[in-house]
Write a protein that holds these residues in place. Structure first.
Motif, PDB file in Angstrom:
ATOM      1  N   GLY A 262      93.158   4.354   6.985  1.00 34.69           N
ATOM      2  CA  GLY A 262      94.240   5.079   6.576  1.00 34.69           C
ATOM      3  C   GLY A 262      95.377   4.306   6.761  1.00 34.69           C
ATOM      4  O   GLY A 262      96.335   4.634   7.493  1.00 34.69           O
ATOM      5  N   ILE A 263      95.456   2.871   6.222  1.00 36.13           N
ATOM      6  CA  ILE A 263      96.316   1.910   6.549  1.00 36.13           C
ATOM      7  C   ILE A 263      96.763   0.984   5.345  1.00 36.13           C
ATOM      8  O   ILE A 263      95.681   0.889   4.405  1.00 36.13           O
ATOM      9  CB  ILE A 263      95.969   1.052   7.703  1.00 36.13           C
ATOM     10  N   ALA A 264      97.929   0.856   4.768  1.00 32.76           N
ATOM     11  CA  ALA A 264      97.937   0.100   3.757  1.00 32.76           C
ATOM     12  C   ALA A 264      98.680  -1.410   4.262  1.00 32.76           C
ATOM     13  O   ALA A 264      99.441  -1.344   5.194  1.00 32.76           O
ATOM     14  CB  ALA A 264      99.243   0.706   2.784  1.00 32.76           C
ATOM     15  N   LEU A 265      98.283  -2.417   3.679  1.00 33.14           N
ATOM     16  CA  LEU A 265      98.605  -3.623   4.286  1.00 33.14           C
ATOM     17  C   LEU A 265      99.698  -4.327   3.244  1.00 33.14           C
ATOM     18  O   LEU A 265      99.650  -3.894   1.984  1.00 33.14           O
ATOM     19  CB  LEU A 265      97.446  -4.521   4.493  1.00 33.14           C
ATOM     20  N   ALA A 266     100.453  -5.271   3.578  1.00 35.81           N
ATOM     21  CA  ALA A 266     101.380  -6.003   2.821  1.00 35.81           C
ATOM     22  C   ALA A 266     101.546  -7.353   3.109  1.00 35.81           C
ATOM     23  O   ALA A 266     101.394  -7.555   4.218  1.00 35.81           O
ATOM     24  CB  ALA A 266     102.624  -5.522   2.551  1.00 35.81           C
ATOM     25  N   GLY A 267     101.948  -8.295   2.230  1.00 39.30           N
ATOM     26  CA  GLY A 267     101.885  -9.782   2.676  1.00 39.30           C
ATOM     27  C   GLY A 267     103.420 -10.239   3.013  1.00 39.30           C
ATOM     28  O   GLY A 267     104.195  -9.321   2.990  1.00 39.30           O
TER      29      GLY A 267
END
Length: 675
Positions: A262-267
């Protein structure tokens, strides 16, 4: 005789150069710390200071370094505003030799008396220098609680004491972590290879560069009472490994099998920088109950280093983790810190497709769907292609398989597997994704050109460049012609009876006999207004007349640039890249009250000698001439310094003087005149 216009202030403390050679030694033997010296209640000097010197090391044996010395530059690179880690990296890259520019602060009368007594006690020891001072400063009992200097935690020699370093009535404040290059204690310096993987005592495989494999020195081990977990983590090791990052946290959760985090990642918003940020957290997910917030940077998970890795690659690492326990190391930034490429996700889950950018970057990429019936029928390999670089490629196909029927070809590059980008993945990450995939597997592939096609395209590109080069070589209008390196250019300068405003060097009775070179441009002259000519430009012709320095006197050469021209003047210019020059030193003893006998004009390269008054010092008369550029004075670089600072250096100096002089040394480019 130093001739300037204006006033000047005095400079600071003694600055000198020190060269350390560690041939046959394990280290240079200096311990550094970033700190500051308070000159007054309102002013301070910050920088990198020497905190300790190791006995029998090159720094100790040279006898020119003391505790409290400030490092101004290292191998020619200014480190006044550098971090400790940056300076340490410079030292590690320097192999066996480093050149240090050192600023030594004056001591108070009490300190001088104390040092004198100490020297008397150690007069039979020829190596009595900065090491003894280091011993006194760092092996003492903690100072009283009203001390103005605080130090905490730290690498280097593992010291955590309060101490003061006074310069007149000043206070030295050190930063939290001292670093050093010492071979006295094998626990102090970590010189291990940090590439590849290693197993912890619990049997888990982690990256060698992980905080779980961080090396603590003896004192740090004594202070660290925490028991290492199965990945080798303790907060002491985490803080040491990532000491330059903010607000480090260790997050531990239990993850049931096949359960989404349940985690969204970004750069990072800068595509040139790699980072893995938390873009959003599902309020109903596993991470909702732990201290993870959007904007946190994830630097490790279960011994896998994510720092400086793509967030898309990190997503694949999360999915390939074995076991139910998950330990993350995060760094929390302030709310106004920038860096993440997207705004934090407020509604979760997000419907964004992280593979869309692949089609922008690779327009010829295609999507292929293959049903996995026990196997896909492909073999992959990590390799390198001349066109796209490193990546995952199809190395073999099983005959009659679903992959072959779907149009997959040997040599195709695998860009994504079921929306997990493999562009920066290694072999283990990509094979793990393929093993876990079930049912219909969606892959994004790129069919690459063979080497022969790439070779032909390169030849065509080279042909275009040759044609463009020929186009550039066409004659240019002299009034607007651009001076390009390593070729003769004819330019026309508009003067309108205005002085050229230039100092040149060259002539048969000159130290420079092979050409006429500009060594100074006055800001009020015609050449400065034209803005095309630079210092060290070689002037081959003036108004079509070649300058034969080997046959013309220095006076005749100078007259070409001091006559008044009516409207315009043409110059044939050659700009060598790199500049053609030689450097040498002039050393002499300056008597108090006696002038140097030099007229100087400061510029961006240093101070150009505009006149020499003979009879002042023999060393100057026999070595220097008009047009020479003084680039260093007693170890101080004059490049880019203001007029008042240069004036103060020359005017206030007495005793032994050392000057570094730069003189043009052009290649002979003018044909000898015909008889």
């Amino acid at each position: 005789m130093v001739q300037f216009q204006g006033n000047a202030g005095l400079t600071g403390d003694h600055i000198h150069m020190v060269t350390l050679d560690k041939t046959g030694k394990k280290s240079f033997g200096i311990c550094i710390v970033r700190g500051e010296v308070k000159d007054s209640p309102n002013t301070k000097t910050t920088g990198i200071f020497i905190k300790g010197i190791v006995p029998e090391s090159p720094a100790h044996l040279c006898g020119k370094l003391k505790v409290g010395d400030r490092i101004l530059s290292l191998n020619g690179k200014d480190v006044r505003h550098s971090t400790e880690q940056a300076v340490i990296d410079l030292i590690k890259e320097a192999d066996f030799k480093i050149d240090l520019e050192i600023q030594t602060f004056d001591k108070s009368d009490d300190q001088q008396q104390q040092q004198h007594q100490q020297q008397q006690q150690n007069k039979n020891d020829p190596r009595s220098n900065g090491y003894m001072q280091a011993k006194n400063k760092f092996n003492q009992e903690p100072m009283a609680s009203n001390n103005n200097m605080s130090g905490s935690g730290g690498g280097g020699m593992g010291m955590n004491r309060q101490t003061t370093m006074q310069k007149r009535n000043t206070t030295f404040t050190a930063s939290a972590r001292a670093k050093h290059m010492s071979h006295a204690d094998e626990d102090d310096e970590d010189t291990r290879d940090m590439t590849g993987r290693i197993r912890t005592e619990a049997g888990n495989e982690i990256d060698r560069a992980s905080a779980g494999n961080c090396k603590l020195n003896r004192q740090e081990k004594d202070r660290d009472k925490e028991q290492e977990d199965e990945f080798g983590y303790t907060m002491a090791k985490i803080n040491k490994r990532y000491n330059m990052m903010k607000d480090l946290r260790r997050i531990e959760i239990q993850r049931p099998a096949n359960k989404s985090l349940g985690i969204a990642l970004a750069g990072h918003k800068d595509r040139q920088k790699m980072a893995c940020f938390v873009a959003g957290v599902d309020p109903n997910g596993l991470l909702a109950s732990v201290d993870v917030k959007p904007g946190d940077e994830i630097v490790e998970v279960n011994g896998n280093v994510l720092k400086n890795r793509c967030h898309l690659n990190a997503s694949a690492i999360f999915k390939n983790l074995d076991g139910e326990k998950l330990v993350m190391i995060t760094s929390r930034r302030k709310p106004n810190d920038e860096g993440m490429c997207v705004k934090p996700i407020k509604k979760f889950p997000t419907s964004s497709d992280e593979t869309k950018f692949l089609f922008d970057q690779f327009p010829k990429a295609r999507t292929v769907q293959v049903r996995k019936e026990g196997f896909l029928g492909i073999m992959i390999i990590y390799g390198k292609h001349a066109e796209v670089g490193n990546g995952i490629f199809i190395s073999d196909l099983r005959e009659g398989s679903n992959a072959e029927a779907a149009g997959i070809k040997v040599g195709d590059m695998v860009l994504a597997i079921n929306q997990d980008v493999t562009l920066e993945s290694n072999y283990d990450d990509a094979s793990g994704l393929l093993k876990r995939a079930e049912g219909v597997v969606t892959m994004i592939l790129l069919t690459l050109k063979d080497e022969e096609v790439i070779k032909k395209e390169k030849e065509a590109e080279e042909k275009k460049r040759e044609e463009a080069k020929k186009e550039e070589e066409k004659p240019q209008e002299p009034a607007t012609a651009e001076i390009k390196p390593n070729k003769k250019i004819l330019i026309e300068v508009k003067v309108e009876k205005k002085p050229l405003g230039v100092i040149v060097t060259g002539g048969k009775n000159n130290y420079v006999k092979t050409g006429c070179v500009i060594t100074h441009i006055y800001p009020e002259g015609a050449l400065a207004a034209d803005k095309r000519l630079q210092i060290f430009d070689h002037i081959c012709e003036v108004n079509g007349v070649p300058i034969h320095c080997e046959s013309l006197t220095t006076l005749k050469v100078h007259q070409l640039f001091h006559v008044t021209y009516e409207k315009t003047v043409n110059f044939t210019v050659y700009r060598a890249d790199p500049p053609e020059m030689e450097k040498f030193n002039v050393d002499f003893m300056k008597k108090s009250g006696k002038e140097l006998g030099l007229s100087l004009s400061p510029n961006e390269k240093g101070c150009t000698i505009s006149d020499v008054v003979s009879g002042q010092y023999p060393e100057i008369d026999h070595k220097l001439q008009r047009g020479d550029i003084i680039t260093k004075f007693n170890g101080d670089s004059l490049e880019g310094l203001t007029f008042p600072v240069c004036y103060a250096l020359f005017k206030g100096a007495n005793g032994k003087i050392s000057m570094e002089v730069t003189r043009p040394k052009p290649t002979l480019r003018t044909e000898a005149p015909k008889p």
